[in-house]
Design an enzyme around this catalytic site. Structure first.
Site, PDB file in Angstrom:
ATOM      1  N   ARG A  33       0.831  -1.210   0.000  1.00 27.58           N
ATOM      2  CA  ARG A  33       0.000   0.000   0.000  1.00 27.58           C
ATOM      3  C   ARG A  33       0.867   1.262   0.000  1.00 27.58           C
ATOM      4  NH1 ARG A  33      -3.470  -0.297   5.021  1.00 27.58           N
ATOM      5  NH2 ARG A  33      -1.559  -1.256   5.759  1.00 27.58           N
ATOM      6  N   ASN A  52      -6.123  -2.706   2.451  1.00 23.76           N
ATOM      7  CA  ASN A  52      -6.055  -4.158   2.626  1.00 23.76           C
ATOM      8  C   ASN A  52      -7.466  -4.701   2.810  1.00 23.76           C
ATOM      9  OD1 ASN A  52      -3.264  -4.415   2.503  1.00 23.76           O
ATOM     10  ND2 ASN A  52      -2.989  -4.416   4.721  1.00 23.76           N
TER      11      ASN A  52
END
Length: 105
Positions: A33, A52
């Site tokens: 990320r 996520n």
């Protein structure tokens, strides 16, 4: 690899769009990320987030010029990412707005 839908590849390069991608593989717990956000900021002109999901995937939402969203999508697919990407599926649509910058969620 992935599935392109909702007019992918159509329209002007600078058209403002929303690209939502789901990235499968070993993509959690490896800085995926963070690197996605860094690349979105490097490309510039993109707003959205990387998140996520409970099933092990990462969801990436990017809004901005189509050509810049395509650059981010290409990076997600190249293998030049942390972890191991096994596949990316994306959908395209009109922007919804409401984002400030590109966030990690």
């Amino acid at each position: 690899m992935g599935t392109r839908t909702e007019g992918a590849g159509e329209g002007a390069a600078g058209e403002t769009v929303r690209m939502t991608a789901w990235v499968r593989g070993q993509v959690q717990g490896v800085g995926f990320r963070w690197f996605t956000r860094a690349n979105a900021l490097r490309i510039g002109g993109l707003e959205g987030f990387a998140l996520n999901l409970g099933d092990g995937r990462v969801q990436v939402v990017a809004e901005g010029p189509r050509d810049r969203c395509e650059l981010l999508l290409e990076w997600l697919r190249t293998g030049d990412t942390p972890g191991r990407v096994e596949g990316v599926t994306e959908i395209w649509g009109p922007p919804r707005g409401g984002y400030e910058g590109f966030a990690i969620r």
